[in-house]
Design an enzyme around this catalytic site. Sequence first.
Site, short mmCIF file in Angstrom:
data_model
loop_
_atom_site.label_atom_id
_atom_site.label_comp_id
_atom_site.label_asym_id
_atom_site.label_seq_id
_atom_site.Cartn_x
_atom_site.Cartn_y
_atom_site.Cartn_z
CG ASP A 32 32.93 36.66 44.44
OD1 ASP A 32 33.58 37.96 44.58
OD2 ASP A 32 33.07 35.81 45.21
CG ASN A 89 35.30 45.56 49.47
OD1 ASN A 89 34.65 46.21 49.74
ND2 ASN A 89 35.04 44.02 49.23
CG HIS A 102 38.08 42.90 42.78
ND1 HIS A 102 39.52 42.82 43.45
CD2 HIS A 102 37.22 42.50 43.78
CE1 HIS A 102 39.24 42.67 44.52
NE2 HIS A 102 38.12 42.53 44.93
P1 AMP Z 1 37.77 41.40 48.01
O1 AMP Z 1 37.49 41.26 49.54
O2 AMP Z 1 37.24 42.93 47.64
O3 AMP Z 1 39.24 41.54 47.55
O4 AMP Z 1 37.17 40.32 47.09
C1 AMP Z 1 37.71 39.36 46.54
C2 AMP Z 1 36.55 38.53 45.95
O5 AMP Z 1 37.20 37.62 44.83
C3 AMP Z 1 35.90 37.62 47.11
O6 AMP Z 1 34.77 37.94 46.91
C4 AMP Z 1 36.22 36.11 46.54
O7 AMP Z 1 34.87 35.32 46.74
C5 AMP Z 1 36.58 36.55 45.05
N1 AMP Z 1 37.35 35.41 44.63
C6 AMP Z 1 38.67 34.63 45.22
N2 AMP Z 1 39.34 34.00 44.42
C7 AMP Z 1 38.31 33.88 43.21
C8 AMP Z 1 38.45 33.16 41.78
N3 AMP Z 1 39.32 32.22 41.77
N4 AMP Z 1 37.27 33.06 41.06
C9 AMP Z 1 36.44 34.09 41.44
N5 AMP Z 1 36.35 35.05 42.54
C10 AMP Z 1 37.16 34.73 43.26
#
Ligand code: AMP
Length: 117
Positions: A32, A89, A102
Amino acid sequence: MVTSDCLFCRIVKGDLPATVVHETATTLAFRDIGPKAPVHVLVIPKEHHADVAALAAADSGLAGEVLAAAAAVAEEEGLTGGGFRVIFNTGEHGGQEVFHVHAHVLGGRALGPMVSA
Ligand code: AMP
Ligand code: ZN
């Protein structure tokens, strides 16, 4: 959703960089970008599904492969002794921001209460 607009589909295609820690024919796991714990890895199916409910409805076998990959990541990251947390989530109340399903695999310290009040 056109998958070319999807952040995580772009990572699957290699159009966007990511620190990949585990890969199978059908899944990808990468760190992440904003870690909330010493280990914070996201596990996704390579195929686009919006959330865990859509994935389970469309392909329960693939949903199982995502869980197996999450367990493999926990093992490889050394989390199985101390324990870890897997979070999907989902939707607005679940705080989902990226609409490509994810699993968050979190660990490396005691994570505290599951949700704050
Ligand atoms: P959610 O709120 O469950 O949709 O989580 C989305 C997650 O994606 C968050 O924890 C972000 O920090 C992560 N995220 C967003 N963009 C990227 C990226 N390019 N690479 C890795 N993680 C990401
Ligand atoms: Zn996608």
